[in-house]
Design an enzyme around this catalytic site. Structure first.
Site, PDB file in Angstrom:
ATOM      1  CD1 TRP A 356       2.534  21.189  96.018  1.00  0.00           C
ATOM      2  CD2 TRP A 356       2.654  21.427  98.040  1.00  0.00           C
ATOM      3  NE1 TRP A 356       3.532  20.404  96.287  1.00  0.00           N
ATOM      4  CE2 TRP A 356       3.572  20.686  97.766  1.00  0.00           C
ATOM      5  CE3 TRP A 356       2.578  21.811  99.312  1.00  0.00           C
ATOM      6  CZ2 TRP A 356       4.630  19.959  98.423  1.00  0.00           C
ATOM      7  CZ3 TRP A 356       3.458  21.277 100.305  1.00  0.00           C
ATOM      8  CH2 TRP A 356       4.647  20.381  99.989  1.00  0.00           C
ATOM      9  CG  ASP A 357       5.373  23.580  93.317  1.00  0.00           C
ATOM     10  OD1 ASP A 357       4.528  22.753  93.695  1.00  0.00           O
ATOM     11  OD2 ASP A 357       6.420  23.126  92.819  1.00  0.00           O
ATOM     12  CD  GLU A 487       4.204  13.931  93.864  1.00  0.00           C
ATOM     13  OE1 GLU A 487       5.323  13.840  92.890  1.00  0.00           O
ATOM     14  OE2 GLU A 487       3.589  14.911  93.763  1.00  0.00           O
ATOM     15  CE  LYS A 600       9.022  13.578  93.655  1.00  0.00           C
ATOM     16  NZ  LYS A 600       7.966  13.932  92.753  1.00  0.00           N
ATOM     17  CD  GLN A 601       8.027  16.478  97.692  1.00  0.00           C
ATOM     18  OE1 GLN A 601       7.930  15.899  96.387  1.00  0.00           O
ATOM     19  NE2 GLN A 601       7.530  17.752  97.554  1.00  0.00           N
TER      20      GLN A 601
END
Ligand code: BGC
Length: 768
Positions: A356-357, A487, A600-601
């Protein structure tokens, strides 16, 4: 490793050879030209630790899946961009001794990645007995002829006198470090070696991609070509020519090696040997210097559109250029079958496949710095995989044309095999839908939506409809068992970001259908027929979901919660973590990570960034203050989003800290893993953090808008934006922002909050 590479605005420079840094440098100094790429392995033999990597765009191997516990729905294979035959090799012998920098300690070692001109250069000195030799090599992958690479390898004697042998070779005996079953991915088909030349044809096992590499070389002494009878060697997986010459005091020997690298992506296998030979002959005829000039000419054009100039901060300048350089090396947008792996051509991790990046992080960069076709080709790539995305959803039990795009893919088939990601990290569908919107609103190209995009949107909306269920208890639709972008949480209910993406996709699909019906009834009818769309039934169901989808919210703190139950977690802040425990993914057990509140993000903040228009500054600030302290940024995709939002709310120090973290992530190895390869896809995020964050660019009410916020230590920022046939030059300093229209028609814009008209060839200024 901070400060290991010298600060320089246009180059990455390593001074002194440190074998423990060699693998990191092999990543950092990687080269690519969109069609192929390689790590900065040495040309000559090196017996120290190295990760050899030569990669060919689109050429992959379906490596049989390896998992501990098989689950229905797992894919059979993981597509890996494979390590291809090594064509850069030139072994060197000096007076019969093999040159090996692991054994012969080099003096005055210097390596430079020149980003302005796109080449890698290495130089060092050696003493052989009392005699001093100076050795240098320069190589590049032609941007103009993207199947050609060239190397100049020079030995200059200061006061050495003796014999030197050069052995240019192509070596097919290569493996992937990440091979699941230690299989070899290539079979050798054919090799040939003649005087001054050699070729190697290899075929991938199972899926039969063919590559053909053909080398040629010539040897020069003191500026004149010399003829030396070579010793040729040809094995099943290796070809070489060995040429030996005398090198006297003050003399110089240079070997120029040229290689054509063809693959069956673009050539019929039976024509590859003659085609490769012809291409090589043309390149050799052109010669190193002219090939290099052509190549740097293309880089000059690329920089003319995509450069960002930061005045007053060399580390930041070097960081952004490194990111732009790598993005331009990795994807040139010529071929809609290609995409961008998270490591590009710099390592094996993530298999070189599409994530998906691309949609979430890369499309914005290409939209604003390259011709429209480049971003469009990335969309077409997904359009062509729609059939497979529908099959993928069917495998998981979805019906009626619902599509679930894969988490990781090469050819449209899912390759990922961890249930919590493969089956649950479904927000990727949202990013793919959003990219269609992003492209359409930026370019104004509505044809894409009518001809391709809408079909994808319908299939994704159908998926969301089936993926939610009605909760009697909540009196709402809910989405259970998902993994959001963060994640470090798996199998959660109602991930705010995913629900937001789902509701938005459905709304945008309905709006686009409605608009198409009005603007182009013929195309609308065609789309309805092609997708067997039940207008009444499907629209009614979609509308109801949009109205009644649940979004977790914390009333006291007035924040959207990442998922149901997030506040049950112990609320500790990342700043309270023992630095020795970070990154937590290298120190904690997985269950401890899952139970913690550490993110995480960017997740909720990712959604706020994407849908920024919907939120006022106070809301953005509130969410930023809640989530940033809980975020550990252990994904490279995270700091850029935080940097943009921090700039938006005027936290310029935080924005700057996050900017350095994203732009120098690899150069300063923040995540302790640069030896595995570079974080290519987060580099699109770095670009966004400068242009969207500090440059303050957004699309507002259908117009481009700029509201800059420079970090305190930057004197000025300047960049170009391609926008609907125009080239806009944006200059920002402490006092004002100026936009010049360098090419194209006049355009309305928002500048520092007010709407202005920028004339053809004109400029507009606003005070800051
Ligand atoms: C991130 C994902 C990303 C993948 C590839 C993971 O670490 O969490 O969001 O798609 O890396 O870059």
């Amino acid at each position: 490793m901070r400060g290991y590479y010298k600060a320089d605005p246009w180059s990455i420079v390593e001074e002194g050879f440190d074998p423990s840094m060699h693998m990191a440098s092999e990543s950092i100094f990687s080269l690519g030209n969109g069609r192929m790429g390689h790590r900065a392995n040495f040309e000559e033999h090196y017996s120290g630790e190295t990760l050899q990597g030569t990669y060919l765009a689109g050429v992959y191997y379906p490596d049989k899946t390896k998992v501990g516990w098989w689950k229905n729905g797992y894919p059979d294979y993981f597509a890996k961009v494979l390590n291809a035959p090594n064509w850069i090799g030139i072994d060197i012998e000096i007076n019969g001794e093999q040159l090996d920098l692991h054994q012969n300690e080099p003096l005055e070692f210097r390596r430079e990645l020149n980003m302005q001109q796109g080449y890698l250069e290495r130089s060092f000195a050696l003493y052989i007995g009392e005699g001093r030799l100076e050795i240098s090599s320069r190589r590049f992958l032609s941007m103009k002829r993207d199947e050609i690479g060239a190397i100049r390898y020079a030995l200059r004697s200061v006061d050495f006198s003796g014999e030197v042998s050069f052995t240019p070779f192509i070596d097919g005996n290569v493996v992937n470090q990440d091979s699941n079953y230690d299989e070899k991915f290539w079979e050798m088909e054919e090799t040939g070696a003649g005087k001054g030349t050699g070729y190697l044809v290899a075929r991938t096992r199972k899926n039969g991609f063919v590559s053909c590499m053909t080398m040629g070389y010539n040897l020069w002494r003191n500026g004149s070509a010399i003829e030396v009878e070579p010793e040729t060697e040809k094995r099943d997986d290796y070809v070489s020519n060995r040429v030996t010459a005398k090198l006297g005091i003050g003399e110089e020997l240079i070997l120029y090696k040229y290689v054509s690298v063809l693959t069956s992506m673009n050539h019929a296998p039976e024509e590859m040997v003659p085609a490769g030979r012809k291409m090589l002959a043309e390149a050799m005829e052109t010669g190193f210097d002219l090939l290099f000039a052509e190549h740097t000419g293309i880089w000059e054009e690329k920089w003319a559109h995509s450069d960002i100039i930061i005045d007053g901060d060399t580390a930041a300048q070097q960081g952004i250029r490194f990111n732009i350089f790598q993005l331009n090396q990795t994807y040139t947008g010529k071929d809609e079958r290609l995409n961008i792996g998270p490591k590009g051509f710099t390592g094996e991790k993530y298999g070189g496949s599409t994530y998906w990046d691309t949609e979430a992080y890369m499309i914005p960069f290409y939209l604003s710095t390259a011709r429209e076709e480049v971003a469009r080709n990335l969309l077409i790539y997904r359009y062509k995989h729609l059939g497979k995305a529908i099959e993928n959803a069917e495998k998981l039990g979805f019906t009626g044309g619902a599509a679930l795009y894969p988490m990781v893919t090469m050819n449209g088939e899912e390759c990922h095999n961890e249930w919590e990601i493969t089956f649950e990290e479904i927000h990727r569908n949202g990013a793919i839908a959003y990219a269609i919107y992003n492209y359409t609103r930026y370019t104004g190209d509505r044809q894409y939506l009518a001809g391709y995009g809408l079909e994808v949107l319908i299939a994704i909306s159908r998926f969301w409809r089936q993926r939610v269920n009605w909760s009697d208890e909540k009196g709402k639709y809910v989405m259970l068992g998902v993994t959001g972008p963060n994640e470090y949480e798996n199998n959660v209910n109602n991930n705010w970001y995913t629900n937001k993406m789902a509701a938005w996709t459905i709304s945008y699909t309905m709006e686009s259908l409605d608009r198409l019906a009005k603007e182009d009834p013929g195309a609308f009818k065609h789309m309805i027929g092609k997708t067997s769309f039940d207008l009444k039934e499907e629209i009614a169901a979609w509308r109801e979901i949009v109205e009644k989808l649940h979004f977790p919210y914390e009333e006291n703190k007035r924040v959207f919660l990442q998922q149901d139950g997030f506040m049950d977690k112990e609320q500790i802040m990342a700043a309270d973590l023992d630095p020795a425990q970070r990154p937590i993914n290298q120190h904690w057990s997985w269950d401890r990570i899952l139970r913690s509140c550490f993110i995480k993000q960017a997740d909720v903040l990712q959604g706020i960034f994407v849908f920024e228009d919907e939120f006022d500054l106070e809301t953005i600030e509130r969410h930023f203050d809640f989530y940033e302290p809980r975020t550990v940024h252990e994904s490279s995709l995270s700091p850029c989003v935080h940097s943009i939002l921090a700039a938006r709310i005027g936290r310029s120090d935080k924005a700057y800290e996050m900017y350095l973290r994203t732009s120098r992530l690899d150069l300063d190895d923040y995540n302790h893993e640069v030896d595995e390869g570079l974080h290519i896809t987060s580099m699109g995020g770095t670009w966004m953090s400068v242009i969207y964050g500090f440059g303050g660019m957004t699309v507002r009410e259908g117009l481009l808008s700029f509201e800059p916020h420079l970090p305190a230590n930057w004197k000025a920022l300047s960049f170009k934006i391609l926008y609907r046939g125009r080239t806009l030059l944006v200059n920002i300093d402490k006092e004002r922002v100026t936009i010049e229209n360098l090419a194209g028609e006049g355009v309305d814009l928002f500048l520092a909050g007010s709407q202005v008209h920028l004339e053809k060839s004109g400029s507009v200024v606003a005070k800051l």
